[in-house]
Design a protein around this motif. Structure first.
Motif, PDB file in Angstrom:
ATOM      1  N   GLY A 150       0.202  12.382   1.915  1.00 27.31           N
ATOM      2  CA  GLY A 150      -0.312  13.259   2.263  1.00 27.31           C
ATOM      3  C   GLY A 150       0.596  14.734   1.591  1.00 27.31           C
ATOM      4  O   GLY A 150       1.615  14.494   1.340  1.00 27.31           O
TER       5      GLY A 150
ATOM      6  N   ASN B 293      -4.285   1.148  -2.560  1.00 25.71           N
ATOM      7  CA  ASN B 293      -3.787  -0.563  -1.444  1.00 25.71           C
ATOM      8  C   ASN B 293      -4.438  -1.251  -1.888  1.00 25.71           C
ATOM      9  O   ASN B 293      -4.809  -1.394  -3.618  1.00 25.71           O
ATOM     10  CB  ASN B 293      -5.431  -0.049  -0.416  1.00 25.71           C
TER      11      ASN B 293
ATOM     12  N   THR C 203       0.206   6.133   1.114  1.00 25.09           N
ATOM     13  CA  THR C 203      -0.197   7.196   1.412  1.00 25.09           C
ATOM     14  C   THR C 203       0.469   7.987   1.082  1.00 25.09           C
ATOM     15  O   THR C 203       1.384   8.193   1.273  1.00 25.09           O
ATOM     16  CB  THR C 203      -0.260   6.627   2.571  1.00 25.09           C
TER      17      THR C 203
ATOM     18  N   VAL D 102       5.114  11.279   1.967  1.00 24.22           N
ATOM     19  CA  VAL D 102       4.319   9.697   1.224  1.00 24.22           C
ATOM     20  C   VAL D 102       5.306   8.394   2.377  1.00 24.22           C
ATOM     21  O   VAL D 102       6.037   8.364   3.074  1.00 24.22           O
ATOM     22  CB  VAL D 102       5.509   9.217   0.085  1.00 24.22           C
ATOM     23  N   SER D 103       4.321   7.320   2.375  1.00 24.91           N
ATOM     24  CA  SER D 103       4.269   5.870   2.778  1.00 24.91           C
ATOM     25  C   SER D 103       3.932   4.979   2.770  1.00 24.91           C
ATOM     26  O   SER D 103       3.415   4.896   2.602  1.00 24.91           O
ATOM     27  CB  SER D 103       4.130   6.628   4.646  1.00 24.91           C
ATOM     28  N   THR D 104       5.122   3.470   3.007  1.00 29.47           N
ATOM     29  CA  THR D 104       4.770   2.337   3.054  1.00 29.47           C
ATOM     30  C   THR D 104       4.528   1.906   3.953  1.00 29.47           C
ATOM     31  O   THR D 104       5.260   2.067   5.270  1.00 29.47           O
ATOM     32  CB  THR D 104       5.815   2.158   1.709  1.00 29.47           C
TER      33      THR D 104
ATOM     34  N   GLU E 147       9.216   5.680   5.268  1.00 27.59           N
ATOM     35  CA  GLU E 147       8.260   6.613   5.236  1.00 27.59           C
ATOM     36  C   GLU E 147       9.884   8.463   4.908  1.00 27.59           C
ATOM     37  O   GLU E 147      10.082   7.914   5.270  1.00 27.59           O
ATOM     38  CB  GLU E 147       7.577   7.781   6.670  1.00 27.59           C
TER      39      GLU E 147
ATOM     40  N   HIS F 155      -5.083  13.817   1.331  1.00 26.75           N
ATOM     41  CA  HIS F 155      -4.163  12.898   1.200  1.00 26.75           C
ATOM     42  C   HIS F 155      -4.645  11.765   0.621  1.00 26.75           C
ATOM     43  O   HIS F 155      -6.286  11.482   0.472  1.00 26.75           O
ATOM     44  CB  HIS F 155      -4.012  12.507   2.934  1.00 26.75           C
ATOM     45  N   VAL F 156      -3.948  10.934   0.145  1.00 27.35           N
ATOM     46  CA  VAL F 156      -4.713   9.338  -0.689  1.00 27.35           C
ATOM     47  C   VAL F 156      -3.674   8.325  -0.933  1.00 27.35           C
ATOM     48  O   VAL F 156      -2.964   8.365  -0.368  1.00 27.35           O
ATOM     49  CB  VAL F 156      -4.791   9.746  -2.295  1.00 27.35           C
ATOM     50  N   GLU F 157      -5.255   6.995  -0.226  1.00 28.80           N
ATOM     51  CA  GLU F 157      -4.416   5.942  -0.103  1.00 28.80           C
ATOM     52  C   GLU F 157      -4.503   5.135  -1.351  1.00 28.80           C
ATOM     53  O   GLU F 157      -5.474   5.153  -1.450  1.00 28.80           O
ATOM     54  CB  GLU F 157      -5.613   5.504   1.458  1.00 28.80           C
TER      55      GLU F 157
ATOM     56  N   SER G 160       1.197  -1.327  -0.366  1.00 35.68           N
ATOM     57  CA  SER G 160       0.118  -0.673  -0.182  1.00 35.68           C
ATOM     58  C   SER G 160       0.742   1.158   0.704  1.00 35.68           C
ATOM     59  O   SER G 160       2.174   1.263   0.632  1.00 35.68           O
ATOM     60  CB  SER G 160      -0.960   0.075   1.264  1.00 35.68           C
TER      61      SER G 160
END
Length: 412
Positions: free
Chosen positions: A333, A372, A331, A397-399, A403, A368-370, A329
């Motif tokens: 921000g 998945n 994310t 940005v993170s997985t 991050e 933000h958008v995720e 996934s």
């Protein structure tokens, strides 16, 4: 597409509890109350590779539970390699308590015919284990590896404790622990629904195959789930001997020392196998950020929504996230600011390639958008319509693996 480098499976909670002591901290994950998984990241010895690991354990012992768990792991997480680990019984005189057994083949003995005089005519089935995993296990099966040194150290520590407790009663175990130098045995592992605690049954199983070195209950289920697929998943059984599969099994288990020793040894061996640096890493969740903007044009095309002149602006970041490998996934921000302060994101679109190489366009109206369901290692683009003229946009940005933060600033 593989999402994880390794999946580790144990048949019992006590095997999982010991295994986690030899791994980096585990993070529990669940999107279903009936399923709880654990994940972690392990670095190779030279710190040049990072391996993503998913861990699951069975709620009940046995091959059926093992098959169901393995099927769920493959369907949901798609690992490159599956390792079943834990404890087993010895079926060969050379395979001593605390030794490691690595299956070259899993021998499923439950299939058979109930014949006269209560005899069973076995019709066993064999499952070949991953040649790659076998070869890598061979590389660390000898020499001065950490798992072996730690096993010897732990055995001597246990011997000291037993000597303080009751030296006369524990003398045979103390001597064996002080001499403990666990070997690694490669061969066929018998797997079925029975807990073997009978020399008669032990001899019966050995008569079916000349190279059976151990017995356990989950291997056939794991191998069946991994093998009977259009594209088989590499899988293997790596366990340590906690008993001799004879009439003394209960006594040996109750005494506890060799059961604990076996739990530790298998866990240590598997942990070192993963971090040995011999496997190519998927680089799951690893990425770089590229804040270069391609201007308003691509964003206008992707968003296809108009804004009153002077009330908003468009910006495009077509290669914002450069994935080095797959991601479970992602994310993103976003925070935008202009001369007068913070600005709202009126409309945004993220474009990415999923694990099946289908391109997805994900609209959002928040900061933000995720993303998945698994991402293929291609650039992730971001297109924004902002309420005003932005002088700076910050991205976070993170997985599951990392991050990062980066900023874009206007040249005006």
């Amino acid at each position: 597409m593989n999402l994880f480098d390794f999946a580790l499976v144990t048949g019992m909670k006590e095997e999982f509890d010991e295994l986690r002591k030899h791994l980096p901290p585990l993070v529990p994950i669940s999107d279903n109350p009936s399923e709880i998984w654990y994940r972690t990241t392990m670095s190779s010895k030279d710190n040049t590779k990072r391996y993503s690991v998913i861990i699951g354990y069975q709620s009940q012992m046995g091959g059926l539970e093992a098959a169901l768990l393995t099927e769920a792991i493959i369907k949901k997480w798609q690992p490159s390699y599956i390792i079943l680990t834990g404890i087993a019984g010895s079926l060969h005189e050379s395979v001593k308590l605390g030794h490691i057994i690595v299956a070259q083949q899993v021998f499923y003995y439950d299939m058979g015919k109930a014949a006269a005089e209560n005899k069973i005519q076995y019709r066993p089935q064999g499952y070949p284990c991953s040649v790659t995993l076998i070869r890598q296990a061979e590389l660390i099966s000898s020499g001065k590896f950490n798992w072996l040194q730690e096993a010897v150290k732990s055995a001597k520590s246990k011997a000291k404790k037993l000597k303080k407790k009751d030296p006369e009663k524990n003398a045979p175990v103390i001597d064996a622990l002080n001499a403990h130098q666990p070997r690694v045995h490669f061969g066929t592992v018998a797997s079925g629904s029975l807990v073997i605690a009978s020399k008669e049954k032990k001899d019966e199983l050995r008569s079916l195959h000349g190279k059976i070195i151990g017995c356990e209950m989950e291997g056939a289920g794991v191998m069946h789930a991994a093998f009977y697929r259009e594209t088989p998943t590499n899988a293997i059984v790596v366990k340590s001997i906690s008993d001799n599969a004879d009439e003394q099994k209960t006594q040996t288990d109750d005494q506890g020392t060799w059961r604990q020793m076996a739990l530790e040894n298998s866990s240590r061996f598997v942990a070192e196998l993963i971090t040995s640096n011999y496997f190519r890493a998927l680089n799951t969740g690893l990425f770089e950020l590229n804040p270069a903007s391609q201007g308003p044009g691509p964003a206008r095309d992707k968003i296809q929504q108009r804004v009153t002149p002077g009330m908003g602006s468009f910006l495009s970041f077509e290669q914002l996230v450069m994935l080095h490998g797959p991601a479970v996934s992602l994310t993103i921000g976003i925070s935008a600011s202009g001369a007068a302060g913070a600005l709202n994101i009126l409309q945004g679109v993220a474009i990415y390639t999923d694990k099946d190489q289908n391109i997805h366009k994900v609209p959002f109206t928040d900061n933000h958008v995720e993303l998945n369901g698994g991402l293929y290692p291609k650039p992730v683009g971001l297109y924004l319509m902002i309420a005003g003229t932005a002088s700076e946009i910050k991205f976070k940005v993170s997985t599951w693996s990392m991050e990062k933060q980066i900023s874009w600033k206007s040249n005006k």
